[in-house]
Design an enzyme around this catalytic site. Structure first.
Site, PDB file in Angstrom:
ATOM      1  N   ARG A   6       5.925   1.770  -4.196  1.00 31.71           N
ATOM      2  CA  ARG A   6       7.318   2.026  -3.816  1.00 31.71           C
ATOM      3  C   ARG A   6       8.204   1.826  -5.038  1.00 31.71           C
ATOM      4  NH1 ARG A   6      10.650  -1.968  -2.439  1.00 31.71           N
ATOM      5  NH2 ARG A   6       9.046  -3.307  -1.558  1.00 31.71           N
ATOM      6  N   HIS A  15      13.089  -1.640  -1.093  1.00 29.12           N
ATOM      7  CA  HIS A  15      12.587  -1.514   0.276  1.00 29.12           C
ATOM      8  C   HIS A  15      13.578  -0.742   1.132  1.00 29.12           C
ATOM      9  CE1 HIS A  15      10.837  -2.453   4.162  1.00 29.12           C
ATOM     10  NE2 HIS A  15      12.017  -2.894   4.554  1.00 29.12           N
ATOM     11  N   TYR A  29      12.011  -9.753  -7.296  1.00 32.95           N
ATOM     12  CA  TYR A  29      10.600 -10.069  -7.065  1.00 32.95           C
ATOM     13  C   TYR A  29       9.618  -9.213  -7.861  1.00 32.95           C
ATOM     14  CZ  TYR A  29      11.220  -6.226  -3.638  1.00 32.95           C
ATOM     15  OH  TYR A  29      11.523  -5.038  -3.027  1.00 32.95           O
TER      16      TYR A  29
END
Length: 397
Positions: free
Chosen positions: A282, A286, A295
């Protein structure tokens, strides 16, 4: 899978292998290299120019749609958006291998499957702006698409609910004698839900013609794969339930297309489930509520940009003499203008009259819903400046 690069332990294979017995290392089907050239000894699926270009143009369309709608959300024009940037080959390649009679049950990052089946820009915009032309009357948040005429089940927010539903729907298709299957999309994070295990076991025991398509994109929101599970990805779980399983390079659209074709053929001929694990990444956040810089590193993202599925397929198309770079750029710009034009037009379409919020469930709305509606109208009338002008479509009769 104990590595930030969740392909670190995956072996590459050039032929699709249905695995029925457990293996320590499950191979991954890959047909095109990152530069678009076929692997040595790789057997490419039989595909014509028209289909290949439709697949490519759909991937380009979805990436443009993602770019524009993320910008629209940042501008406050819509409230929420989920992009599939970097995962286009997984959704479009699999959709291209299906038949129109097949049912699609989506998670929320499969706009490519809808676009491939003919969902229009206007329909995308109507849904995301929750206006009066949207079939669900604006009762779903953005990206919760549904299209009965395209055999695309309306998306539901709770994670994983579509998995057992897909097993049940496929069982119904089998009992009705239909020459059709169901495909169910989900991420590797959703495979941690109980519904995943219930759905796969149900499909295996009842011999349901369903394809479980897992997009293993490395992260469940902010949780990397190695912190989600200790096993060999999701493919190993299919083996555990006695399900025929294929692992595929999710950034290689030709491999995804070939794997899904084979999975559909088997599911239909043998009335059995098949699990496909597409190894992808990805590139986007998100959702528009997420900040991936908290992160993961930019270096990690850049390594995966080198495996861009659109660029890989474009290179292969150019090698076939099917894609002209100048014409391609012109088409992308035309697509961008189309999306922007529809966005500007559709955002002016009014929302539904507020009375419709309590309709379509009961023949006659019960007293308590009617009372709540009166209280809602009174509240909006008392504080009109706190609500968008479109909320003022109140029938006070």
């Amino acid at each position: 899978m104990k590595d930030r690069n969740h392909l670190s332990r995956v072996n590459v294979s050039h032929s699709a292998t249905i695995i029925e017995n457990g293996l320590i290392d499950i191979p991954m089907l890959q047909l095109l290299q990152a530069d678009g050239t076929p692997h040595k000894d790789a057997t490419l699926p039989d595909i014509d120019k028209e289909t290949a270009l439709k697949m490519y143009n759909t991937m380009q369309y979805v990436r443009v749609l993602d770019e524009r709608m993320i910008a629209a959300q940042r501008q406050g024009r819509i409230s929420f958006y989920l992009a599939c940037t970097g995962e286009e080959a997984s959704t479009v390649g699999s959709a291209a291998a299906l038949q129109d009679v097949d049912m699609i049950m989506s998670q929320y990052r499969e706009q490519g499957t809808l676009a491939y089946r003919g969902y229009t820009t206007e329909q995308f915009m109507n849904q995301m702006f929750s206006n009066e032309k949207e079939p669900n009357k604006g009762r779903q948040m953005p990206i919760h698409y549904g299209a009965k005429e395209l055999n695309f089940m309306t998306i539901s927010s709770p994670l994983g609910t579509q998995i057992p539903q897909a097993s049940g729907y496929a069982y119904g298709q089998k009992m009705a004698g239909q020459e059709a299957i169901t495909i169910c999309y989900f991420g590797e994070g959703a495979a941690s839900e109980g519904d995943f295990h219930a759905g796969l076991n149900m499909a295996a025991v009842l011999n349901c013609p369903v394809i479980f398509f897992c997009r293993n994109n490395g992260y469940a929101i902010s949780t990397p794969a190695e912190e989600q599970f200790a096993g060999d990805g999701i493919a190993s779980r299919g083996l555990g339930y006695g399900i025929k399983t294929i692992r595929v390079d999710g950034n290689d659209i030709m491999a995804v297309y070939a794997a899904t074709q084979q999975a559909r053929k088997i599911a239909l001929a043998e009335n059995c489930p098949v699990l496909i694990e597409a190894m992808t990444y990805r590139l986007a956040a998100h959702s528009t509520s997420d900040d991936p810089t908290g992160y993961r590193s930019k270096d990690e993202e850049e390594k995966w940009r080198e495996k861009d599925p659109i660029r890989r397929f474009a290179s292969w198309l150019q090698q076939q003499g099917w894609l002209d770079e100048a014409a391609d750029q012109a088409h992308v710009e035309q697509t961008r203008q189309e999306v922007l034009t529809e966005l500007k037009r559709v955002e002016k379409v009014p929302v539904c009259v507020i009375d419709e919020i309590i309709e379509d469930v009961y023949d006659t709305p019960p007293w308590h819903l009617q009372e709540q509606l009166r209280e809602l109208k009174a509240h909006i009338s008392k504080y009109p400046d706190a609500y968008p002008k479109t909320s003022g479509r109140i029938n006070n009769g």
